[in-house]
Scaffold this motif. Structure first.
Motif, PDB file in Angstrom:
ATOM      1  N   GLU A 190       0.832  -1.209   0.000  1.00  0.00           N
ATOM      2  CA  GLU A 190       0.000   0.000   0.000  1.00  0.00           C
ATOM      3  C   GLU A 190       0.867   1.260   0.000  1.00  0.00           C
ATOM      4  O   GLU A 190       0.547   2.251  -0.668  1.00  0.00           O
ATOM      5  N   LYS A 191       1.964   1.208   0.767  1.00  0.00           N
ATOM      6  CA  LYS A 191       2.840   2.380   0.840  1.00  0.00           C
ATOM      7  C   LYS A 191       3.539   2.632  -0.491  1.00  0.00           C
ATOM      8  O   LYS A 191       3.635   3.772  -0.959  1.00  0.00           O
ATOM      9  N   VAL A 192       4.018   1.548  -1.120  1.00  0.00           N
ATOM     10  CA  VAL A 192       4.689   1.698  -2.414  1.00  0.00           C
ATOM     11  C   VAL A 192       3.699   2.216  -3.453  1.00  0.00           C
ATOM     12  O   VAL A 192       4.042   3.086  -4.275  1.00  0.00           O
ATOM     13  N   THR A 193       2.479   1.708  -3.435  1.00  0.00           N
ATOM     14  CA  THR A 193       1.453   2.180  -4.364  1.00  0.00           C
ATOM     15  C   THR A 193       1.174   3.669  -4.156  1.00  0.00           C
ATOM     16  O   THR A 193       1.026   4.442  -5.123  1.00  0.00           O
ATOM     17  N   GLN A 194       1.135   4.077  -2.904  1.00  0.00           N
ATOM     18  CA  GLN A 194       0.906   5.500  -2.598  1.00  0.00           C
ATOM     19  C   GLN A 194       2.054   6.355  -3.134  1.00  0.00           C
ATOM     20  O   GLN A 194       1.830   7.416  -3.723  1.00  0.00           O
ATOM     21  N   ILE A 195       3.291   5.902  -2.940  1.00  0.00           N
ATOM     22  CA  ILE A 195       4.446   6.667  -3.427  1.00  0.00           C
ATOM     23  C   ILE A 195       4.411   6.793  -4.947  1.00  0.00           C
ATOM     24  O   ILE A 195       4.646   7.864  -5.507  1.00  0.00           O
ATOM     25  N   GLU A 196       4.114   5.684  -5.631  1.00  0.00           N
ATOM     26  CA  GLU A 196       4.055   5.709  -7.105  1.00  0.00           C
ATOM     27  C   GLU A 196       2.934   6.626  -7.588  1.00  0.00           C
ATOM     28  O   GLU A 196       3.104   7.397  -8.547  1.00  0.00           O
ATOM     29  N   SER A 197       1.804   6.574  -6.904  1.00  0.00           N
ATOM     30  CA  SER A 197       0.667   7.405  -7.326  1.00  0.00           C
ATOM     31  C   SER A 197       0.929   8.893  -7.080  1.00  0.00           C
ATOM     32  O   SER A 197       0.618   9.739  -7.917  1.00  0.00           O
ATOM     33  N   ASP A 198       1.519   9.196  -5.920  1.00  0.00           N
ATOM     34  CA  ASP A 198       1.696  10.610  -5.532  1.00  0.00           C
ATOM     35  C   ASP A 198       2.948  11.236  -6.124  1.00  0.00           C
ATOM     36  O   ASP A 198       2.978  12.449  -6.376  1.00  0.00           O
ATOM     37  N   HIS A 199       3.995  10.429  -6.341  1.00  0.00           N
ATOM     38  CA  HIS A 199       5.289  11.019  -6.715  1.00  0.00           C
ATOM     39  C   HIS A 199       5.851  10.490  -8.019  1.00  0.00           C
ATOM     40  O   HIS A 199       6.842  11.036  -8.518  1.00  0.00           O
ATOM     41  N   GLY A 200       5.292   9.405  -8.568  1.00  0.00           N
ATOM     42  CA  GLY A 200       5.775   8.871  -9.840  1.00  0.00           C
ATOM     43  C   GLY A 200       7.198   8.364  -9.761  1.00  0.00           C
ATOM     44  O   GLY A 200       8.120   8.950 -10.355  1.00  0.00           O
ATOM     45  N   LEU A 201       7.394   7.284  -9.043  1.00  0.00           N
ATOM     46  CA  LEU A 201       8.746   6.747  -8.812  1.00  0.00           C
ATOM     47  C   LEU A 201       9.319   6.080 -10.065  1.00  0.00           C
ATOM     48  O   LEU A 201      10.512   6.225 -10.373  1.00  0.00           O
ATOM     49  N   ILE A 202       8.486   5.362 -10.823  1.00  0.00           N
ATOM     50  CA  ILE A 202       9.003   4.537 -11.920  1.00  0.00           C
ATOM     51  C   ILE A 202       9.529   5.379 -13.086  1.00  0.00           C
ATOM     52  O   ILE A 202      10.605   5.078 -13.629  1.00  0.00           O
ATOM     53  N   ASP A 203       8.818   6.399 -13.464  1.00  0.00           N
ATOM     54  CA  ASP A 203       9.219   7.178 -14.648  1.00  0.00           C
ATOM     55  C   ASP A 203      10.635   7.739 -14.545  1.00  0.00           C
ATOM     56  O   ASP A 203      11.440   7.555 -15.470  1.00  0.00           O
TER      57      ASP A 203
END
Length: 972
Positions: free
Chosen positions: A579-592
């Motif tokens: 859930e935390k990783v999903t939140q980080i990706e959604s809010d901050h865009g880690l993968i791009d």
């Protein structure tokens, strides 16, 4: 002959015809059809039933009983059953030779639908009066016990009303039984009988009859494949001894007496009996014996080598305390017992000069505290201040470290048992002791202090945060010890959850200064590791993640270290939840930004240096829900495929995108991804890239949903591989390894298609050119990899795939034919890989087949194969000695030779342990011919350069020395 059934001549026919019993089915048919009445049959048999010769009468009763067994249970009516019951009761008074078929027949009669329980009163009276149970054969005694059991199950209320005479009859019938099979049946039945039938004044006599078997001293014959074991008897007897309250006092006296025995098995059985007593007896029963119980338990809790005995002692102590707590409000026994333990252990701790002495008493106190909330309060109130004082006054560093761990244990127990509010004053002192420990320069003290602080963080006061942070940041900036660095990060994380504002001020914006990460390059990686760890806490996520992504997006020289820190932290599931990783990706865009950075660095940087980047992408995608994974694939797949056509190194990006997907995710690009992966797995010159390609093919096959999606990928795979040239010498080894990955993927998902590929692998084991690759493919199938085909990556994992692999490989290996010297080692090595991971129960089923293979493996100089083979032999010696005994002449010299195998200490130790097990398992007569040679051959091992080997060698040689010694147990 049929007409004889209806005539008195039947009696003579039974007497004079040896094969008369073959006619029973015909008689039964006539009875069922109504042509013959069963009462008339008795009259026609009168001549044989009243014959002067007991053998003839016995034959007649056997004949009649066999007819009765052939009748359907619902055929006889009430009057017929009553008539036959009286007939059998009358026969009980006959010669002892007649008794067996009589009791067998009555057992059958009870099963009849119309059998009335009233019929049993006279039968039991005559049975107990006329038939001495223990003078009968084993099977007949069993039938008597079975009759009693059936009657109890049919109508227990009626049986209860039979009174003391019935109970006495049961006692008399079983008194003196010695057959283990009958005893197993009796013990199981008695557990029901004792709780259902009042014993009255016969309780003491019943207990005496049962307790004479305690403790069980029985050793089955190794040659009996279905023998009753000592454990079966002991497990059956134990509940009987404490089945009813009337046995309570006698039972506890008995077990306390046996606890003081010098026999280990007597102690083990007594501890198990004490555990059983705590389940069934009233708490008041234990009160007069608590001092005696504690005396016995405390003595054996300190045993130096017997872990099973110590564990049972702790379990028994916990059970007794929990039992006494149930009467704590009405009886002082609980409080007195707890204080007795407390005082005894306090004294032992105060006098302790070694860690072992301290830990022994500490474990007893923890067991006591864990048994009951009230006991936990008593122990915590007394021992937390005492342990703090112990730490301050004790000069031994090891004892001080042990006391810190003990404080943490006490705190956790107090919290778990819900007594924290009652020991607040005591636990408030613990963080100060931790600070004293971490303020020392010793790594051991700091590690122990931090470990304890993490456990007691809830009671940490704000005024102590700054001193702790000073020490922690100093470690992160200056320590080179990975363990200390790791626990320092974990400690700051723990403090941050309680005091986020203070850590934000002191660490994130203070000592580690998130806004100026480059201020101290020397400790940059350590600071990044700490910050990325703290990013999992909501109060820190935005500040830390955004600053780190800025560095990555700017392609800063420090981006590699930032990616490594993020990858290391996000891979820790206990720190970063999905859930935390999903939140980080959604809010901050880690993968791009990480993908952009990888594309820039991939051709100019060593692939191994970028491994953290690929892992970060994979772990992030793996934590996302399926719909988000689908969006990421749509966005990044086209570029990845385009670049991969130019250079195989870009396949590492494709693998990181597609390996962690949910099974439900599927796109139109999957067939193209499979095609590219096949090409790369066979043609790339980079071994890392080839392995990643094979692994991705395995992932796609393993996770594709059943039906059209799976069939498309599988047919594509088969078509592409069928077109490959088998004449290319460089291609064949790569194909074999790929077959291993395909087999692994299919067998793990439970698909039968794995067999096609496994056949190909097993087939090359008999070829000189590729046998090594074949054994490597088998190893690959059986090995669990942390980065491939696991639950974290949403793969399908059949629970029995290793068992299935063993059984299939066993069947295929039989078809290989004769092996050459060049291929035999690889063949045996493949077997070793399969056996190492196979469940022990599966090995037992194939013991006769596996044993020769394992014995052959002992001749080869391959450390891994030798370790597996020795483990299997040791298992068979204990579990299946029959398959080993005929091969001792071959096994023993090879084990002796391996006891001097200088390339591996583990091999030497395991071979010596196996020699000990052999001497401790087989009959003396089997071992004596080898004794003198073994004693001479083991002498060099006594001087081995490794202490652990010498210790095992002494044990093995001493056991062989005792073979055939006076007084040795002939059946070990």
């Amino acid at each position: 002959m049929n007409s004889v059934w209806f005539k008195p001549e039947l009696a003579n026919l039974i007497i004079n015809t040896n094969d008369i019993f073959e006619q029973v089915p015909s008689i039964v048919t006539d009875i069922i059809s109504g042509r013959l009445d069963i009462a008339d049959l008795v009259e026609n048999m009168a001549g044989v039933l009243t014959n002067k010769d007991p053998e003839n009468r016995a034959k007649g009763m056997s004949f009649y009983t066999k007819i009765l067994k052939g009748l359907p249970n619902d055929y006889l009516n009430d009057l017929q059953v009553k008539f036959i019951s009286k007939f059998y009761i009358d026969r009980l008074k006959d010669n002892h030779r007649v008794i067996p078929p009589v009791i067998e027949g009555y057992s059958v009669l009870i099963d009849m639908t119309e059998y009335n329980i009233d019929n049993c009163r006279d039968f039991l009276t005559v049975l107990f009066r006329e038939v001495t149970c223990q003078s009968q054969l084993r099977q007949d005694r069993y039938t008597i016990y079975l009759i009693i059991k059936k009657l109890c199950e049919k109508d227990i209320d009626y049986v209860k009303n039979l009174g003391p005479d019935f109970v006495y009859g049961v006692i008399s019938a079983m008194d003196g039984e010695r057959d283990p099979r009958n005893l197993v049946f009796l013990f199981e039945f008695l557990q029901f009988f004792l709780k259902s039938v009042p014993l009255g004044h016969l309780a003491e006599e019943m207990f005496d009859v049962i307790s004479c078997y305690y403790p069980i001293d029985f050793h089955p014959s190794p040659e009996d494949p279905a023998a009753v074991t000592r454990e079966q008897l002991a497990n059956g007897l134990c509940p009987c001894l404490c089945a009813v309250q009337e046995f309570g006092e006698s039972c506890i006296i008995l077990l306390v007496e046996k606890l003081d025995s010098n026999l280990r098995l007597a102690k083990i059985d007594s501890l198990r009996l004490l555990l059983e007593c705590c389940k069934s007896l009233k708490a008041e029963t234990f009160v007069p014996f608590v001092k005696a119980i504690w005396s016995s338990l405390s003595r054996d809790m300190g045993h130096k080598t017997d872990d099973e005995l110590k564990l049972l002692c702790h379990e028994a102590l916990s059970a007794v305390i929990a039992k006494l707590e149930t009467i704590a409000d009405t009886d002082p026994a609980f409080e007195n017992f707890t204080k007795l333990i407390l005082i005894s252990c306090q004294t032992s701790i105060a006098e302790a000069t070694t860690v072992a002495q301290f830990v022994k008493s500490a474990k007893i106190l923890l067991t006591t505290a864990n048994a009951a909330p009230q006991a936990c309060e008593v122990i915590a109130r007394a021992m937390i201040p005492a342990t703090v004082a112990f730490y301050e006054f004790k000069s031994s560093p090891k004892l001080q470290i042990a006391s810190l761990d003990f404080l943490g244990d006490l705190y956790v127990l107090a919290k778990t048992k819900g007594v924290m509010d009652r020991v607040q004053l005591q636990v408030a002192e613990v963080p100060q002791v931790c600070l004293a420990a971490v303020s020392q320069t010793s790594k051991e003290f700091q590690m122990a202090g931090f470990r304890t602080l993490i456990r007691v963080q809830d009671c940490l006061k704000a005024d102590l945060v700054l001193p702790f942070v000073e020490v922690l940041i100093h470690n992160i900036q200056h320590s080179q010890d990975n363990d200390l660095l790791s626990i320092s990060v974990e400690t700051i994380h723990a403090i941050a959850r309680k005091y986020p504002e203070l850590i934000m001020e002191l660490v994130v914006k203070g000592k580690c200064n998130i806004e100026n990460l480059e201020q101290d390059k020397a400790v940059l990686q350590k600071r990044l590791n700490l910050l990325s760890n703290l990013a999992s806490i909501d109060d820190f996520t935005k500040v830390i993640i955004e600053e780190m992504l800025k560095i990555i997006s700017a392609n800063d020289p420090d981006a590699l270290q930032v990616v490594e820190a993020l990858s290391g932290s996000i891979s820790i599931a206990s720190v970063f939840t999905n859930e935390k990783v999903t939140q980080i990706e959604s809010d901050h865009g880690l993968i791009d930004p990480v993908m952009t950075w990888l594309y820039k660095e991939i051709t100019s940087t060593n692939p191994e240096s970028l491994a953290h980047g690929y892992t970060l992408i994979a772990n992030t995608i793996g934590s996302l829900p399926p719909e988000k994974q689908q969006n990421i694939l749509s966005k990044h797949t086209p570029q990845a495929l385009e670049q991969c056509m130019k250079d195989d190194i870009y396949f590492l990006i494709i693998e990181s995108l597609y390996s962690p997907l949910h099974p439900t995710v599927y796109t139109s690009k999957f067939e193209e991804i499979m095609t590219v992966a096949l090409r790369v797995s066979l043609s790339s010159e980079n071994e890392v890239v080839r392995t990643k390609a094979c692994a991705l093919i395995a992932h796609l096959l393993n996770k594709a949903e059943h039906g059209q999606k799976f069939e498309l990928l599988y047919e594509l795979l088969k078509t592409k591989l069928a077109a490959c040239s088998r004449d290319d010498d460089s291609l064949c080894p790569r194909l074999i390894i790929l077959y291993g990955w395909i087999t692994k993927a299919l067998i793990m998902r439970g698909s039968d298609l794995f067999l096609f590929w496994l056949q190909k692998i097993v087939g090359v084991l008999n070829t000189k050119e590729y046998c090594r690759e074949g054994s490597e493919a088998i190893r690959l199938i059986m090995t669990e990899y942390p980065e491939y085909l696991n639950v974290k990556q949403h793969c399908r994992i059949s629970l029995l795939y290793k068992q299935r692999m063993f059984e299939t490989f066993s069947g295929l290996s039989c078809k290989l034919g004769n092996l050459t010297p060049d291929t035999k080692e690889s063949y045996l090595l493949s077997w070793a890989y399969v056996m190492e991971k196979a469940p022990k129960t599966v090995l037992n089923n194939q013991a006769k087949k596996v044993t020769p293979i394992v014995i052959d493996s002992l001749e080869y100089d391959h450390k891994d194969m030798l370790n597996v083979s020795l483990n299997v032999i040791s298992h068979f010696v204990l579990a299946k000695p029959v398959v080993i005994v005929d091969s001792l002449q071959t096994i023993l010299p090879r084990l002796v030779q391996l006891s001097r195998y200088m390339k591996s200490m583990d091999v030497r130790i395991k071979s010596l342990e196996c020699l000990y097990d052999i001497a401790n398992t087989f009959r003396t007569s089997i071992l004596l011919p080898y004794k003198q040679d073994i004693l001479l051959d083991l002498a060099p091992s006594l001087d081995d350069k490794k202490r652990l080997v010498r210790s095992v060698a002494v044990r093995a040689r001493s056991r062989w020395y005792l073979v055939g010694a006076p007084g040795e147990d002939k059946i070990n």
